[in-house]
Design a protein around this motif. Structure first.
Motif, PDB file in Angstrom:
ATOM      1  N   UNK A   1       9.161   5.055 -11.769  1.00 34.34           N
ATOM      2  CA  UNK A   1       8.154   5.036 -10.716  1.00 34.34           C
ATOM      3  C   UNK A   1       8.124   3.750  -9.909  1.00 34.34           C
ATOM      4  N   UNK A   2       8.598   2.654 -10.493  1.00 33.57           N
ATOM      5  CA  UNK A   2       8.554   1.357  -9.795  1.00 33.57           C
ATOM      6  C   UNK A   2       9.937   0.842  -9.421  1.00 33.57           C
ATOM      7  N   UNK A   3      10.967   1.663  -9.605  1.00 35.09           N
ATOM      8  CA  UNK A   3      12.330   1.167  -9.408  1.00 35.09           C
ATOM      9  C   UNK A   3      12.578   0.756  -7.963  1.00 35.09           C
TER      10      UNK A   3
ATOM     11  N   UNK B   1       4.626  -7.622 -17.733  1.00 35.29           N
ATOM     12  CA  UNK B   1       4.425  -6.221 -18.119  1.00 35.29           C
ATOM     13  C   UNK B   1       5.643  -5.713 -18.881  1.00 35.29           C
ATOM     14  N   UNK B   2       6.842  -6.086 -18.417  1.00 30.05           N
ATOM     15  CA  UNK B   2       8.071  -5.682 -19.112  1.00 30.05           C
ATOM     16  C   UNK B   2       8.137  -6.281 -20.514  1.00 30.05           C
TER      17      UNK B   2
ATOM     18  N   UNK C   1       0.823  -1.210   0.000  1.00 31.15           N
ATOM     19  CA  UNK C   1       0.000   0.000   0.000  1.00 31.15           C
ATOM     20  C   UNK C   1       0.855   1.257   0.000  1.00 31.15           C
ATOM     21  N   UNK C   2       1.948   1.225   0.753  1.00 35.31           N
ATOM     22  CA  UNK C   2       2.863   2.360   0.788  1.00 35.31           C
ATOM     23  C   UNK C   2       3.531   2.561  -0.578  1.00 35.31           C
ATOM     24  N   UNK C   3       4.007   1.471  -1.186  1.00 33.40           N
ATOM     25  CA  UNK C   3       4.623   1.554  -2.510  1.00 33.40           C
ATOM     26  C   UNK C   3       3.640   2.084  -3.548  1.00 33.40           C
TER      27      UNK C   3
ATOM     28  N   UNK D   1       1.430  -5.344  -8.758  1.00 35.51           N
ATOM     29  CA  UNK D   1       1.273  -5.520  -7.318  1.00 35.51           C
ATOM     30  C   UNK D   1       0.121  -6.454  -6.963  1.00 35.51           C
ATOM     31  N   UNK D   2      -0.862  -6.563  -7.878  1.00 36.63           N
ATOM     32  CA  UNK D   2      -2.025  -7.388  -7.598  1.00 36.63           C
ATOM     33  C   UNK D   2      -1.938  -8.769  -8.207  1.00 36.63           C
ATOM     34  N   UNK D   3      -2.542  -8.973  -9.395  1.00 30.03           N
ATOM     35  CA  UNK D   3      -2.591 -10.310 -10.010  1.00 30.03           C
ATOM     36  C   UNK D   3      -1.230 -10.953 -10.248  1.00 30.03           C
TER      37      UNK D   3
END
Length: 502
Positions: free
Chosen positions: A299-301, A456-457, A67-69, A446-448
């Motif tokens: 953003x996700x690093x 995704x990459x 949740x924080x990420x 983060x979910x599925x």
């Protein structure tokens, strides 16, 4: 008269150097967000979103901070979106009201954002949303007003534009410096207070070393601007035309013919025709896909490194520092793209070939190399091997430096200068809409996908192949223009490149 020309040249160089320092130290700091997130986590921002879970068949307590990420990712997503989306409005303001008004708005936003961070705390974590957004928008406005400085040095125009964009990329290292200072005991609030006080420098530069309206291109003789002997120069594009008539007796006939040709071309190319041209549409696709790849990576690093390092804070800090250090090299990478774009300067042109045709012929190599770099960067980012990320960092900063410098340079080359602010703003705004896909991609990971970004990459890597359409189209267009010059007299060549369509 000679003394005035020497003074003007000195002012040109002071404007160039001070503009580069401004972009290097302030304009793109928001893209050093990975370093800032590390500091914010240590200061317990959004820490209430973390939860303690007891693993099954074990007494170990694991901390779940997804949740924080996600909240940190949302802050960057909104800031990067507004950074681009508001460029349409910013471009209109720049074209309509000029440099001084635009820069004063930029300084106001930047100062407000810095103060928001300075007075925020873990209890007021939501202040990060307006804070980072104001810093991002103010920074891109500073860059936009500095891009025109390339007009002062016609022979190196594209090199200077890419140099400024490289400095914009390297400014992300400022948040890395803030991270280092934080580890030495300097609070986040103190660092951002110091950053806000630097706005005094931006205001001083606005009045001393920048024009009130715009720097025209081509540059008229004895052009000056800024404060001169206690008086501000109010030279603008309309006054340039009147000055041409007053100084006609002091110019040779060739210069007058060249300027008349440029003015006539700009009269034919309307803003609407530029937007509906294939050049603009393919360029928009090119920028949107490449930018989405970079935004999602940045953003996700932090969460990506945490996963690969198995939540080892020492390793995460080490790789975060390595990423920030590579970002500092953007200012050294970007000028290579400018040299590619300006490689034809000083060489004789083919019969019937205009300066704009020559500039465009140099651009397709730049576009192709940028596309190729992104493909390699995306492939390396896809491979889940932690040491390989060092190479990913290098490819990322190289590609990002080429991307934004090449974007601004291509728009200045392919379209009339009078529409630069609006076209630059429009392409950035539309690409921002595409960049919003980074948040659903992050939520999907983060979910599925349970934190694994591999699929995704892979999808983004396959999507990046589409960007090669743009350089191929520009190459085909330039080839057709070359063939047409060999068979059609120069006087019959079409009036503007901006109307080139399939």
């Amino acid at each position: 008269m000679q003394g005035r020309e020497v003074g003007s040249k000195m002012r040109y160089w002071l404007t160039l150097i001070s503009g580069m320092l401004e972009c290097l130290c302030f304009a793109g700091v928001v893209f050093g967000y990975t370093s800032l997130v590390f500091v914010l986590k240590e200061d317990q921002y959004f820490s209430e979103l973390c939860s303690n879970n007891t693993a099954s068949n074990s007494s170990l307590v694991e901390t779940d901070c997804r949740g924080q990420d996600e909240q940190f990712s949302m802050v960057f997503t909104i800031a990067s979106f507004l950074n681009n989306f508001l460029s349409l409005i910013n471009g209109y303001l720049f074209d309509r009201f000029g440099t001084m008004v635009t820069r004063l708005l930029a300084v106001s936003l930047y100062t407000t954002g810095s103060l928001f961070v300075a007075f925020s705390s873990a209890a007021y974590s939501l202040m990060l949303f307006p804070a980072l957004s104001c810093i991002a928008v103010g920074g891109i406005l500073l860059l936009m007003t500095n891009i025109q400085v390339g007009n002062l040095f016609a022979a190196h125009r594209s090199t200077i534009i890419t140099l400024y964009n490289g400095a914009f990329d390297s400014s992300s290292g400022v948040f890395f410096i803030i991270k280092i200072l934080h580890e030495r005991g300097i609070s986040l609030q103190s660092s951002f207070l110091a950053l806000s006080l630097c706005s005094i420098i931006h205001v001083a530069r606005t009045f001393l070393f920048m024009p009130r309206t715009h720097i025209p291109y081509p540059l008229p003789p004895r052009y000056t601007y800024g404060v001169n002997c206690g008086q501000a120069d109010s030279y603008n594009v309309e006054q340039v035309k009147r000055t041409k008539e007053e100084d006609a007796s002091s110019r040779d006939e060739t210069a007058k013919l060249d300027e008349t040709e440029v003015e006539n071309a700009e009269k034919v190319a309307s803003f609407r025709s530029c937007v509906l041209s294939w050049f603009f549409l393919w360029h928009l696709l090119w920028l949107s896909i490449l930018q989405l790849r970079h935004y999602l990576f940045i953003g996700t690093l932090n969460s990506r490194l945490s996963r690969l390092a198995r939540n080892d804070p020492i390793l995460v800090s080490q790789y975060t520092n390595a990423f920030a250090m590579t970002q500092l090299c953007g200012v050294f990478c970007a000028p290579w793209n400018g040299l590619i774009l300006d490689r034809h300067k000083g060489k004789s042109r083919a019969p019937g070939e205009t300066e704009q045709d020559a500039d465009l012929s140099s651009s397709y190599l730049s576009l192709f190399l940028t596309s190729l770099q992104c493909l390699f960067f995306s492939v390396c980012a896809t491979i889940p091997v932690l040491p390989l990320q060092y190479i990913t960092f290098i490819l990322q900063v190289l590609n990002r430096s080429f991307l934004y410098g090449g974007n601004a340079a291509f728009i200045s080359i392919a379209f009339p200068s009078r529409h630069f602010g609006k076209l630059y703003g429009l392409v950035m705004s539309l690409s921002a809409v595409i960049s919003l896909l980074q948040y659903p991609c992050f939520s999907l990971v983060k979910g599925p996908l349970d934190g694994d970004p591999f699929y995704v990459d892979i999808t983004l890597t396959l999507l990046s192949v589409l960007v090669f359409i743009h350089p191929v189209y520009v190459f085909i267009h330039c080839r057709r223009k070359t063939l047409s010059r060999e068979n059609i007299p120069p006087t019959d060549i079409g009036p503007t490149l901006a109307q080139a369509k399939l």
